[in-house]
Each structure stands twice: as C-alpha cells, then as structure tokens.
Design an enzyme around this catalytic site. Structure first.
Site, PDB file in Angstrom:
ATOM      1  N   ASP A 161       0.725   2.158   7.805  1.00 45.77           N
ATOM      2  CA  ASP A 161       0.883   3.908   7.774  1.00 45.77           C
ATOM      3  C   ASP A 161       0.052   4.190   8.336  1.00 45.77           C
ATOM      4  OD1 ASP A 161       1.629   3.106   5.576  1.00 45.77           O
ATOM      5  OD2 ASP A 161       0.475   4.421   3.829  1.00 45.77           O
ATOM      6  N   VAL A 164       5.199   3.428   3.473  1.00 43.37           N
ATOM      7  CA  VAL A 164       5.417   4.470   4.439  1.00 43.37           C
ATOM      8  C   VAL A 164       5.466   4.216   6.438  1.00 43.37           C
ATOM      9  CG1 VAL A 164       3.954   6.291   5.708  1.00 43.37           C
ATOM     10  CG2 VAL A 164       4.430   6.095   2.863  1.00 43.37           C
ATOM     11  N   ASP A 207     -10.370  -2.709   6.136  1.00 37.45           N
ATOM     12  CA  ASP A 207      -9.055  -2.376   4.911  1.00 37.45           C
ATOM     13  C   ASP A 207      -8.772  -0.824   5.567  1.00 37.45           C
ATOM     14  OD1 ASP A 207      -7.203  -2.469   3.044  1.00 37.45           O
ATOM     15  OD2 ASP A 207      -7.917  -3.093   1.667  1.00 37.45           O
ATOM     16  N   LYS A 237      -4.677   9.812  -1.779  1.00 37.60           N
ATOM     17  CA  LYS A 237      -5.834   9.345  -2.794  1.00 37.60           C
ATOM     18  C   LYS A 237      -6.968   9.889  -2.435  1.00 37.60           C
ATOM     19  CE  LYS A 237      -2.183   7.143  -5.222  1.00 37.60           C
ATOM     20  NZ  LYS A 237      -0.849   7.634  -4.232  1.00 37.60           N
ATOM     21  N   LYS A 262       7.689  -6.108  -1.107  1.00 36.92           N
ATOM     22  CA  LYS A 262       6.450  -5.114  -1.143  1.00 36.92           C
ATOM     23  C   LYS A 262       6.919  -4.894   0.469  1.00 36.92           C
ATOM     24  CE  LYS A 262       3.033  -1.685  -1.044  1.00 36.92           C
ATOM     25  NZ  LYS A 262       2.014  -1.677  -1.748  1.00 36.92           N
ATOM     26  N   GLU A 267      10.997   6.766   0.487  1.00 35.45           N
ATOM     27  CA  GLU A 267      10.422   4.977   0.170  1.00 35.45           C
ATOM     28  C   GLU A 267      11.334   4.781  -0.781  1.00 35.45           C
ATOM     29  OE1 GLU A 267       7.603   4.032  -1.020  1.00 35.45           O
ATOM     30  OE2 GLU A 267       5.812   6.017  -1.256  1.00 35.45           O
TER      31      GLU A 267
END
Length: 324
Positions: free
Chosen positions: A159, A123, A155, A176, A103, A41
């Site tokens: 991906d 991603v 939210d 994460k 982005k 990516e």
C-alpha cells in the site's frame, strides 16, 4: 464460469482503453459528467470481517457515501473481470464465505484476471483500478504499513509503495497501532506521499487518535481537501495522498480498551511465532475476541466516518469543476 462472466458483462460497460475493466453504467455516466464518485475496496468484505457483518457493513458504507452526495463504486474482480461498482447480487456473492476469492494486491491482478478468478482488492490494487477508471478519491478503513520488527522481516505493505506511484487520494483512519507508525511515516515521506491529518496535528492510529507522531500536514474542511487534490492533479504529480481521519470522540473509550487488547495480541503473536501474511488476520481476530466484539463495532464506525468525509470531499471536488 462462462455464464458468470457473461452476467458481469451484461451489467457493466467495458472500458475501451482497458479490455479487462468494466464499469457499472451509472458510475460511468457520473464520471463522464464530472459528478462525485468514491471508490471502495473489497478485501474488507472477503478478509476483514466475518459474515454477515461484512455484507451489512459494505452496504452501510455505500449508503453513507450516497447520503453525503456521492456515488459509491465498490471494486472487485469477478470471474476475471474487473468490476467498478458492484450490483447487490455481486456484493452478496462476494460476501458469501463459500465463494472462492483471492486477496489481490497490485502483483496479483494480472494473474487473477488471466486465470478468470474472483478477487478482492487491497488498498494498493483498488488504487490501481480507481486510477484506471478515473476515480480520484478512495475510502477505506486503514492502510497497511511497516510491520514491527521490519529490520528482520522487511515486511512493508505494498500500500505504501502504491501511494508513491498512483495519484489517488486515500481517506482512512490512519494506520493500525499494530504497525510501526514512525517508520510507516518515513516510508511515505520517501515515496513523496502527502500525509494529511484531518482536523488535528497528530497522526491518528485507527482506534486511537493518539499515535505520538506529529502529522506532516493538516487540513480542516472538505473544501480544503478538495482544493489540495485538484492542485495535485494540476501539477501532474504521480504520487498519491493520504488523508488520515481521527477516531470520533464517542468511540475514544473503546479505542483505549482496544489498545490494551492490541498489546496483548502482539505478545501472543510473538510467543507463537506468527509472521508474514498470517500476522494481521491473527491480530485482528484476537483483538476482536479480547474486546468481546468491541473492536469489530468500532471498526465499522470508523469506516462509516471515513465514508462520510470521503463523500463530502468528492462533492467539493466536483464543485471545483462546476458540476455538483
């Protein structure tokens, strides 16, 4: 500009099935011959790291993929053209903080292309393009997930939904720990995504191997992973898969320090009402500040570790076709 578009078209081959997709000739030749190719990516270049770390890391990741027998294909949009495999000049341009870059997730692709913009791929967008190009394996740092407090914000990273509808295998360090990992795994299960921990029974959480969540599946070698990917395509499954790679042992100490910094950064984000698209960049910046750069160094090492395994899996996948 038109001159920039023409330069892109001079270095890449247009895809007959998608007029907006251009593949670097050596990558197209490898795909046609069934040789191993790994997608990479570009959002990590434009939004994930400061300059010049972004450029050097991208080049190191590409070099690592090559060292382990596969051809790297970094994906981005330049002047409205999807480029599969960047030249060094194109990568340098993308890494330059003065270059305007959007982005792009799945929802942004058509707009960026129609508007002839530059775009770095998340991603989700990289998976869409990798599938268009015929690339089955994609290496990244970590994927997005369900954010904490989702019951108030809804939210959830695109991906996760992309993994449910695009059959590309994503090799990452899990998600994460700033995210809600149990809910992330629940969404992936609902989407029909095979979630595999590599060499462990616990789902890794990027900087730490311990998330407290049991991995749904475990595979232990690149050959096992390749057989799994080949089988998923033989079954014509439309959902993708996630291979989550635990942090290497030599980074475990840094991982613990980063977890402490992560907890503090989350508290600060809540105190300052940081929400939505702003929260991840805020957290990553604060964690890097609080760890005096250790999180950035660990981030690089994780991506290189993922690139090693991704290239090894791609090589084994080519062997199953009698090529590599």
């Amino acid at each position: 500009t038109m001159a920039c578009r023409l330069k892109v078209l001079q270095t890449h081959l247009p895809n007959p099935l998608c007029p907006h997709l251009c593949v670097r000739p050596d990558i197209q030749a490898s795909l046609d011959a069934g040789r191993p190719v790994v997608a990479l990516e570009s959002t990590i270049i434009t939004h994930g790291m400061p300059y010049p770390d972004n450029k050097t890391t991208a080049l190191q990741v590409e070099a690592t993929v090559r060292t382990h027998g596969a051809l790297p294909a970094t994906i981005a949009i330049l002047d409205g053209v999807i480029c599969v495999g960047l030249t060094d000049t194109q990568l340098t341009r993308l890494a330059d903080p003065t270059t305007p870059v959007t982005k792009c997730s799945r929802r942004d692709l058509a707009h960026a292309i129609a508007s002839k913009h530059n775009g770095s791929t998340t991603v989700a967008a990289t998976m869409v393009i990798a599938q268009l190009a015929g690339i089955r394996i994609f290496v990244t740092g970590g994927i997005g997930g369900v954010h904490r407090g989702v019951e108030d914000t809804m939210d959830i990273s695109a991906d996760l939904l992309e993994l449910g509808r695009t059959n590309v295998c994503v090799v990452s360090a899990g998600v994460k720990s700033i995210l809600d990992i149990p809910r992330t795994l629940e969404v992936l299960e609902t989407q029909g995504v095979s979630v595999i921990a590599y060499g462990t029974t616990e789902f890794p959480a990027f900087f730490t191997a311990q998330s407290g969540c049991k991995a749904p599946l475990t595979l232990n070698t690149p050959a096992e992973c390749a057989r799994f990917i080949a089988t998923s395509h033989q079954l014509q499954l439309t959902s993708g898969s996630l291979i989550a790679v635990p942090v290497p042992l030599h980074l475990a100490g840094d991982g613990e320090r980063i977890e402490v910094a992560t907890a503090r950064a989350l508290q600060e984000a809540r105190a300052h009402s940081v929400q939505g698209a702003a929260i991840t960049p805020f957290l990553l910046r604060r964690i890097n500040e609080l760890t005096h750069g250790h999180s950035l160094a660990a981030n690089k090492a994780l991506i290189l570790n993922n690139a090693t395994l991704g290239a090894q899996i791609a090589t084994e996948l080519a062997k199953l076709s009698g090529v590599a």
